[in-house]
Design a protein around this motif. Structure first.
Motif, PDB file in Angstrom:
ATOM      1  N   PHE A 128       0.772  -1.277  -0.009  1.00 39.28           N
ATOM      2  CA  PHE A 128       0.014  -0.019   0.078  1.00 39.28           C
ATOM      3  C   PHE A 128       0.796   1.192   0.008  1.00 39.28           C
ATOM      4  O   PHE A 128       2.048   1.220   0.182  1.00 39.28           O
ATOM      5  N   THR A 129       0.271   2.485  -0.542  1.00 42.12           N
ATOM      6  CA  THR A 129       1.028   3.553  -0.402  1.00 42.12           C
ATOM      7  C   THR A 129       0.208   4.486   0.591  1.00 42.12           C
ATOM      8  O   THR A 129      -1.010   4.829   0.469  1.00 42.12           O
ATOM      9  N   PHE A 130       0.992   5.140   1.476  1.00 42.46           N
ATOM     10  CA  PHE A 130       0.379   5.959   2.431  1.00 42.46           C
ATOM     11  C   PHE A 130       0.720   7.291   1.836  1.00 42.46           C
ATOM     12  O   PHE A 130       1.799   7.936   1.812  1.00 42.46           O
ATOM     13  N   LEU A 131      -0.476   8.316   1.676  1.00 41.07           N
ATOM     14  CA  LEU A 131      -0.461   9.836   1.223  1.00 41.07           C
ATOM     15  C   LEU A 131      -0.332  10.567   2.294  1.00 41.07           C
ATOM     16  O   LEU A 131      -0.363  11.796   1.773  1.00 41.07           O
ATOM     17  N   GLY A 132      -0.799  10.348   3.614  1.00 42.09           N
ATOM     18  CA  GLY A 132      -0.890  11.299   4.507  1.00 42.09           C
ATOM     19  C   GLY A 132      -2.068  12.125   4.313  1.00 42.09           C
ATOM     20  O   GLY A 132      -3.092  11.611   3.674  1.00 42.09           O
ATOM     21  N   PHE A 133      -2.016  13.601   4.534  1.00 38.88           N
ATOM     22  CA  PHE A 133      -3.206  14.450   4.216  1.00 38.88           C
ATOM     23  C   PHE A 133      -2.661  14.938   2.681  1.00 38.88           C
ATOM     24  O   PHE A 133      -1.623  15.247   2.493  1.00 38.88           O
ATOM     25  N   LEU A 134      -3.838  15.006   1.862  1.00 36.83           N
ATOM     26  CA  LEU A 134      -3.668  15.494   0.560  1.00 36.83           C
ATOM     27  C   LEU A 134      -3.538  17.069   0.675  1.00 36.83           C
ATOM     28  O   LEU A 134      -3.959  17.597   1.503  1.00 36.83           O
ATOM     29  N   ARG A 141      -4.043  19.264  -4.934  1.00 36.69           N
ATOM     30  CA  ARG A 141      -4.746  18.086  -4.664  1.00 36.69           C
ATOM     31  C   ARG A 141      -4.967  16.994  -6.073  1.00 36.69           C
ATOM     32  O   ARG A 141      -4.367  16.086  -5.788  1.00 36.69           O
ATOM     33  N   ARG A 142      -5.334  17.802  -6.997  1.00 33.70           N
ATOM     34  CA  ARG A 142      -5.536  16.994  -8.097  1.00 33.70           C
ATOM     35  C   ARG A 142      -4.378  16.606  -8.875  1.00 33.70           C
ATOM     36  O   ARG A 142      -4.035  15.573  -9.400  1.00 33.70           O
ATOM     37  N   ALA A 143      -3.361  17.558  -8.888  1.00 31.55           N
ATOM     38  CA  ALA A 143      -1.914  17.413  -9.436  1.00 31.55           C
ATOM     39  C   ALA A 143      -1.203  15.990  -8.448  1.00 31.55           C
ATOM     40  O   ALA A 143      -0.938  15.187  -9.156  1.00 31.55           O
ATOM     41  N   LEU A 144      -1.485  15.947  -7.429  1.00 33.28           N
ATOM     42  CA  LEU A 144      -0.780  14.807  -6.502  1.00 33.28           C
ATOM     43  C   LEU A 144      -1.681  13.509  -6.907  1.00 33.28           C
ATOM     44  O   LEU A 144      -0.948  12.372  -7.106  1.00 33.28           O
ATOM     45  N   GLU A 146      -3.110  12.897  -9.706  1.00 32.28           N
ATOM     46  CA  GLU A 146      -2.608  12.662 -11.118  1.00 32.28           C
ATOM     47  C   GLU A 146      -1.466  11.641 -10.840  1.00 32.28           C
ATOM     48  O   GLU A 146      -1.005  10.953 -11.749  1.00 32.28           O
ATOM     49  N   ARG A 147      -0.480  12.058 -10.146  1.00 33.37           N
ATOM     50  CA  ARG A 147       0.822  11.485  -9.918  1.00 33.37           C
ATOM     51  C   ARG A 147       0.812   9.953  -9.358  1.00 33.37           C
ATOM     52  O   ARG A 147       1.391   9.133  -9.754  1.00 33.37           O
ATOM     53  N   VAL A 148      -0.468   9.757  -8.701  1.00 33.97           N
ATOM     54  CA  VAL A 148      -0.551   8.366  -8.274  1.00 33.97           C
ATOM     55  C   VAL A 148      -1.762   7.638  -8.954  1.00 33.97           C
ATOM     56  O   VAL A 148      -2.285   6.594  -8.603  1.00 33.97           O
ATOM     57  N   ARG A 149      -2.081   8.136  -9.996  1.00 34.66           N
ATOM     58  CA  ARG A 149      -3.435   7.503 -10.653  1.00 34.66           C
ATOM     59  C   ARG A 149      -2.908   6.153 -11.228  1.00 34.66           C
ATOM     60  O   ARG A 149      -3.782   5.375 -11.157  1.00 34.66           O
ATOM     61  N   ALA A 150      -1.752   5.748 -11.790  1.00 33.73           N
ATOM     62  CA  ALA A 150      -1.371   4.571 -11.994  1.00 33.73           C
ATOM     63  C   ALA A 150      -0.837   3.620 -11.079  1.00 33.73           C
ATOM     64  O   ALA A 150      -0.276   2.561 -11.377  1.00 33.73           O
ATOM     65  N   GLU A 151      -0.921   4.164  -9.925  1.00 29.81           N
ATOM     66  CA  GLU A 151      -0.323   3.426  -8.632  1.00 29.81           C
ATOM     67  C   GLU A 151      -1.364   2.409  -8.417  1.00 29.81           C
ATOM     68  O   GLU A 151      -2.551   2.392  -8.137  1.00 29.81           O
ATOM     69  N   PRO A 152      -0.513   1.108  -8.732  1.00 30.69           N
ATOM     70  CA  PRO A 152      -1.356  -0.137  -8.335  1.00 30.69           C
ATOM     71  C   PRO A 152      -1.554  -0.481  -6.788  1.00 30.69           C
ATOM     72  O   PRO A 152      -2.364  -1.385  -6.771  1.00 30.69           O
ATOM     73  N   ARG A 153      -0.948  -0.011  -6.130  1.00 36.32           N
ATOM     74  CA  ARG A 153      -0.925  -0.244  -4.617  1.00 36.32           C
ATOM     75  C   ARG A 153      -2.199   0.423  -4.201  1.00 36.32           C
ATOM     76  O   ARG A 153      -2.532   1.410  -4.476  1.00 36.32           O
ATOM     77  N   THR A 154      -2.792  -0.135  -3.165  1.00 33.89           N
ATOM     78  CA  THR A 154      -3.863   0.399  -2.162  1.00 33.89           C
ATOM     79  C   THR A 154      -3.366   1.941  -1.642  1.00 33.89           C
ATOM     80  O   THR A 154      -2.060   2.008  -1.355  1.00 33.89           O
ATOM     81  N   LEU A 155      -4.380   2.645  -1.778  1.00 33.54           N
ATOM     82  CA  LEU A 155      -3.810   4.124  -1.325  1.00 33.54           C
ATOM     83  C   LEU A 155      -4.608   4.385  -0.144  1.00 33.54           C
ATOM     84  O   LEU A 155      -5.982   4.076   0.144  1.00 33.54           O
ATOM     85  N   ASP A 169     -14.933  13.881  -4.325  1.00 30.05           N
ATOM     86  CA  ASP A 169     -15.056  14.251  -5.807  1.00 30.05           C
ATOM     87  C   ASP A 169     -13.820  14.244  -6.633  1.00 30.05           C
ATOM     88  O   ASP A 169     -13.757  13.886  -7.637  1.00 30.05           O
ATOM     89  N   ASP A 170     -12.770  14.775  -5.767  1.00 29.04           N
ATOM     90  CA  ASP A 170     -11.327  14.872  -6.688  1.00 29.04           C
ATOM     91  C   ASP A 170     -10.899  13.281  -7.000  1.00 29.04           C
ATOM     92  O   ASP A 170     -10.406  12.974  -7.946  1.00 29.04           O
ATOM     93  N   LEU A 171     -11.051  12.743  -5.869  1.00 28.50           N
ATOM     94  CA  LEU A 171     -10.804  11.090  -5.977  1.00 28.50           C
ATOM     95  C   LEU A 171     -11.524  10.504  -7.217  1.00 28.50           C
ATOM     96  O   LEU A 171     -10.966   9.785  -8.265  1.00 28.50           O
ATOM     97  N   ARG A 172     -12.699  10.696  -7.119  1.00 25.89           N
ATOM     98  CA  ARG A 172     -13.358  10.068  -8.490  1.00 25.89           C
ATOM     99  C   ARG A 172     -13.142  10.867  -9.871  1.00 25.89           C
ATOM    100  O   ARG A 172     -13.174  10.226 -10.873  1.00 25.89           O
ATOM    101  N   ALA A 173     -12.894  11.924  -9.949  1.00 26.84           N
ATOM    102  CA  ALA A 173     -12.653  12.798 -10.967  1.00 26.84           C
ATOM    103  C   ALA A 173     -11.411  12.343 -11.654  1.00 26.84           C
ATOM    104  O   ALA A 173     -11.212  12.183 -12.825  1.00 26.84           O
ATOM    105  N   VAL A 174     -10.587  12.132 -10.760  1.00 28.52           N
ATOM    106  CA  VAL A 174      -9.086  11.886 -11.052  1.00 28.52           C
ATOM    107  C   VAL A 174      -8.619  10.170 -11.216  1.00 28.52           C
ATOM    108  O   VAL A 174      -8.115   9.913 -12.398  1.00 28.52           O
TER     109      VAL A 174
END
Ligand code: SAM
Length: 298
Positions: A128-134, A141-144, A146-155, A169-174
């Motif tokens: 898994f990948t821990f992102l802390g607070f966005l 937030r959206r740029a970040l 985007e950077r993890v969009r292809a990340e296969p690990r659980t976020l 909303d942003d999670l769904r949009a990106v």
């Protein structure tokens, strides 16, 4: 020579304090606490008459140096308001300073919201990948994301209640309408979970008086063949396949056999075995290697 202990404390339920944490908090000469008033309540509950000073994200460097200096004469415990110190909480700087000054740093493990949410989320836990607070700003937030969009690990991420709906909303949009588990008030009386596609969870989170309390979010990682949000039927397999190719290249370069590398990548990235095997065969062929006929290469 003293030791710096990083002591995890409950994230809501006082029964979650460990016996070792209680002993260490009793025995140290000094407790460095994110908020001394908050920690005093915990100490009072367990009848621990300790000396506590504050150490938080706005503390000046002099406070950190003072805590490191205190290690010359005794042990120090670092605690945050809740959970594990140095995880989206103060501590990392103090750990570095204590290590640089030659002191031992010892973790006293216990509650952490991120791990508690992950293990009960129902989503893959092997990596898994821990992102802390966005970031708070929507563009950042959206740029970040985007950077993890292809990340296969659980976020796994933390979010404040007043930003939860925006964040969903942003999670769904990106990322698209992936599976998500939203853990609210873990270990507390009103612990509650929302699990399902982001769109469904978002609608349920908005019900009633809206989000309140503390939230940890666990989002499914990217899968092969996942459509980009807003895309048609063709989907876009590239991001995960690119990651897979890079990992396969490294494994093959390190001498792994094609079948072994493919099986490992399929497991790691949750790719269908035949896709991983096809990628591995292609890479091996590009590198001019002979590849054996194997099941999975269809
Ligand atoms: N160091 C802490 C840990 O190990 O859990 C995290 C500290 S961070 C400043 C606080 C955030 O963690 C909250 O805003 C929330 O996102 C998450 N969190 C803390 N306690 C929680 C709980 N009981 N249930 C759900 N999330 C929680």
């Amino acid at each position: 020579m003293g030791t710096l202990y990083l002591v995890a404390t409950p994230i809501g339920n006082l029964e979650d304090i460990t016996l070792r944490a209680l002993r260490v908090l009793r025995e140290v000469s000094l407790i460095a606490a994110e908020d001394t008033r908050h920690t005093r309540k915990l100490l009072n509950h367990f009848n621990i008459p300790a000396h506590a000073i504050s150490y938080h994200e706005h503390s000046p460097a002099a406070r950190r140096d003072l805590i490191v200096a205190a290690l010359a004469t005794g042990d120090v415990a670092l605690v945050s308001d809740a959970g594990t110190p140095a995880i989206s909480d103060p501590g990392a700087d103090l750990v570095r300073a204590a290590l640089a000054a030659g002191y031992a740093v010892v973790p006293i493990p216990g509650p952490a919201a991120a791990v508690s949410a992950l293990i009960a989320s129902g989503l893959p836990t092997d990596t898994f990948t821990f992102l802390g607070f966005l970031p708070r700003k929507p563009t950042e937030r959206r740029a970040l994301l985007e950077r993890v969009r292809a990340e296969p690990r659980t976020l796994v991420l933390y979010e404040a209640p007043h930003r939860l709906l925006e964040c969903l909303d942003d999670l769904r949009a990106v990322l698209g309408d992936r599976e998500i588990a939203v853990a609210r008030e873990l270990t507390k009386l009103h612990e509650a979970w929302l699990r399902g596609p982001i769109s469904v969870v978002r609608a349920r989170a908005a019900e009633g008086s809206g989000p309140r309390g503390e939230y940890t979010l666990v989002v499914a990682g990217a899968t092969a063949g996942e459509e980009r949000p807003g895309e048609g039927d063709e989907g876009d397999e590239r991001p995960v396949e690119e990651v897979a190719r890079a990992r396969l290249r490294a494994l093959l370069r390190d001498g792994a056999r094609t079948g072994t590398a493919a099986a490992r990548i399929a497991k790691e990235l949750r790719l269908p075995k035949r896709v991983a095997y096809r990628l591995a065969l292609n890479l091996a062929a590009e590198a001019g290697e002979e590849v054996p006929d194997c099941q999975g290469g269809k």
